[in-house]
Design an enzyme around this catalytic site. Structure first.
Site, PDB file in Angstrom:
ATOM      1  N   HIS A   9      53.680 -34.286  39.334  1.00 40.35           N
ATOM      2  CA  HIS A   9      55.059 -34.284  38.846  1.00 40.35           C
ATOM      3  C   HIS A   9      55.442 -35.626  38.223  1.00 40.35           C
ATOM      4  O   HIS A   9      54.855 -36.665  38.521  1.00 40.35           O
ATOM      5  CB  HIS A   9      56.021 -33.966  39.996  1.00 40.35           C
ATOM      6  CG  HIS A   9      56.010 -35.004  41.074  1.00 40.35           C
ATOM      7  ND1 HIS A   9      56.678 -36.204  40.981  1.00 40.35           N
ATOM      8  CD2 HIS A   9      55.384 -35.033  42.279  1.00 40.35           C
ATOM      9  CE1 HIS A   9      56.481 -36.921  42.069  1.00 40.35           C
ATOM     10  NE2 HIS A   9      55.682 -36.233  42.877  1.00 40.35           N
ATOM     11  N   ARG A  58      60.981 -31.625  42.459  1.00 43.82           N
ATOM     12  CA  ARG A  58      60.400 -32.514  41.452  1.00 43.82           C
ATOM     13  C   ARG A  58      59.186 -31.888  40.777  1.00 43.82           C
ATOM     14  O   ARG A  58      58.946 -32.114  39.585  1.00 43.82           O
ATOM     15  CB  ARG A  58      60.049 -33.867  42.069  1.00 43.82           C
ATOM     16  CG  ARG A  58      59.064 -33.853  43.227  1.00 43.82           C
ATOM     17  CD  ARG A  58      59.036 -35.225  43.899  1.00 43.82           C
ATOM     18  NE  ARG A  58      58.056 -35.373  44.972  1.00 43.82           N
ATOM     19  CZ  ARG A  58      58.276 -35.061  46.238  1.00 43.82           C
ATOM     20  NH1 ARG A  58      59.444 -34.536  46.608  1.00 43.82           N
ATOM     21  NH2 ARG A  58      57.340 -35.266  47.153  1.00 43.82           N
ATOM     22  N   GLU A  85      53.680 -31.945  48.821  1.00 45.19           N
ATOM     23  CA  GLU A  85      53.160 -33.274  49.133  1.00 45.19           C
ATOM     24  C   GLU A  85      52.893 -33.370  50.633  1.00 45.19           C
ATOM     25  O   GLU A  85      53.480 -32.640  51.434  1.00 45.19           O
ATOM     26  CB  GLU A  85      54.179 -34.333  48.690  1.00 45.19           C
ATOM     27  CG  GLU A  85      53.791 -35.777  48.990  1.00 45.19           C
ATOM     28  CD  GLU A  85      52.494 -36.210  48.341  1.00 45.19           C
ATOM     29  OE1 GLU A  85      51.430 -35.696  48.752  1.00 45.19           O
ATOM     30  OE2 GLU A  85      52.520 -37.085  47.448  1.00 45.19           O
ATOM     31  N   ASN A  87      53.172 -34.638  54.356  1.00 49.77           N
ATOM     32  CA  ASN A  87      54.322 -35.088  55.114  1.00 49.77           C
ATOM     33  C   ASN A  87      54.037 -36.496  55.648  1.00 49.77           C
ATOM     34  O   ASN A  87      53.045 -36.704  56.348  1.00 49.77           O
ATOM     35  CB  ASN A  87      54.603 -34.110  56.263  1.00 49.77           C
ATOM     36  CG  ASN A  87      55.909 -34.406  56.957  1.00 49.77           C
ATOM     37  OD1 ASN A  87      56.119 -35.518  57.433  1.00 49.77           O
ATOM     38  ND2 ASN A  87      56.790 -33.427  57.011  1.00 49.77           N
ATOM     39  N   ARG A 113      45.931 -44.176  51.749  1.00 49.73           N
ATOM     40  CA  ARG A 113      44.775 -43.899  50.915  1.00 49.73           C
ATOM     41  C   ARG A 113      43.596 -43.250  51.636  1.00 49.73           C
ATOM     42  O   ARG A 113      42.763 -42.623  50.991  1.00 49.73           O
ATOM     43  CB  ARG A 113      44.272 -45.200  50.264  1.00 49.73           C
ATOM     44  CG  ARG A 113      45.326 -46.045  49.591  1.00 49.73           C
ATOM     45  CD  ARG A 113      46.121 -45.290  48.553  1.00 49.73           C
ATOM     46  NE  ARG A 113      45.272 -44.690  47.530  1.00 49.73           N
ATOM     47  CZ  ARG A 113      45.695 -43.849  46.595  1.00 49.73           C
ATOM     48  NH1 ARG A 113      46.958 -43.476  46.575  1.00 49.73           N
ATOM     49  NH2 ARG A 113      44.867 -43.367  45.701  1.00 49.73           N
ATOM     50  N   HIS A 155      51.571 -32.630  43.607  1.00 46.19           N
ATOM     51  CA  HIS A 155      51.915 -33.966  44.079  1.00 46.19           C
ATOM     52  C   HIS A 155      50.671 -34.836  44.204  1.00 46.19           C
ATOM     53  O   HIS A 155      49.548 -34.331  44.213  1.00 46.19           O
ATOM     54  CB  HIS A 155      52.625 -33.853  45.420  1.00 46.19           C
ATOM     55  CG  HIS A 155      53.819 -32.938  45.349  1.00 46.19           C
ATOM     56  ND1 HIS A 155      55.087 -33.392  45.095  1.00 46.19           N
ATOM     57  CD2 HIS A 155      53.909 -31.585  45.465  1.00 46.19           C
ATOM     58  CE1 HIS A 155      55.911 -32.367  45.050  1.00 46.19           C
ATOM     59  NE2 HIS A 155      55.228 -31.256  45.285  1.00 46.19           N
ATOM     60  N   GLY A 156      50.899 -36.141  44.348  1.00 47.91           N
ATOM     61  CA  GLY A 156      49.779 -37.074  44.381  1.00 47.91           C
ATOM     62  C   GLY A 156      48.721 -36.719  45.404  1.00 47.91           C
ATOM     63  O   GLY A 156      47.527 -36.671  45.085  1.00 47.91           O
TER      64      GLY A 156
END
Length: 202
Positions: A9, A58, A85, A87, A113, A155-156
């Site tokens: 997004h 988004r 995404e 949580n 990461r 999402h990422g």
């Protein structure tokens, strides 16, 4: 050969404010909408048979703007929490710089990461993959096997887990994978869904 396109997004309000967003539902910024329109321009000429997104606004708005820009507002859309995404638990809403000062760079880097580290009360990337990948196998792979072009806007971290699966990225190497907002990642696949080509449409 089927095409699979992944798009994170556009920039959200909390991306701009450097806050942990996770499953908190926040709007796109003006820049985020511009990123979505730009992604649509880059995908012009592709004809998607189906699009998938999360339940978060988004991602939903980004998808809608892309489809509007490509003239495909009639494209069927499936929305599911599986693509949400990750949580971030008790970190959600907190400023990342403040959290780094409190816990240290190394700990925050692990939470953000790594594959298996969970933030307090939240999900790891491994947990996220445990819902994203089965959904992909059940709902998206069958369409790709039919030769249909598919668009996924999410999402990422939900997309990082999918990149791990698609590209065989290791649990160690995934720490270095970051997907920028609004940049389409295009996979050209063969009829067995082996990747023939991967390109980012910057």
């Amino acid at each position: 050969m089927p095409l699979l396109v992944l798009v994170r997004h556009g920039q959200s309000e909390w991306n701009l404010q450097n806050r942990f967003t996770g499953e908190t539902d926040v709007e796109l910024t003006a820049k985020g909408r511009m990123e979505a329109w730009s992604a649509g321009d880059k995908l012009s000429g592709l004809n998607f048979a189906h699009a998938f997104t999360s339940l978060l606004v988004r991602a939903i708005e980004t998808l809608e703007l892309i489809l509007s820009r490509t003239g495909q507002t009639d494209c069927p859309i499936s929305r599911d929490r599986a693509l949400n995404e990750r949580n971030y638990g008790r970190l959600q809403g907190l400023n990342k710089a403040d959290v780094t000062r409190q816990y240290g760079e190394e700990q925050v880097a692990l939470w953000r990461r790594s594959f298996s580290a969970r933030p307090p009360g939240g999900e790891s990337l491994e947990d996220t993959a445990a819902r994203v990948i089965p959904y992909f196998k059940q709902m998206i792979e069958p369409m790709l096997r039919q030769g249909r072009d598919i668009l996924v806007v999410a999402h990422g971290n939900s997309l990082r887990s999918l990149v791990m699966y698609l590209e065989g990225v290791s649990e160690v190497a995934i720490a270095a994978v970051d997907l920028p907002t609004g940049i389409p990642r295009l996979y050209t696949l063969d009829d067995r869904l082996n990747i023939q080509k991967v390109e980012s449409l910057c």
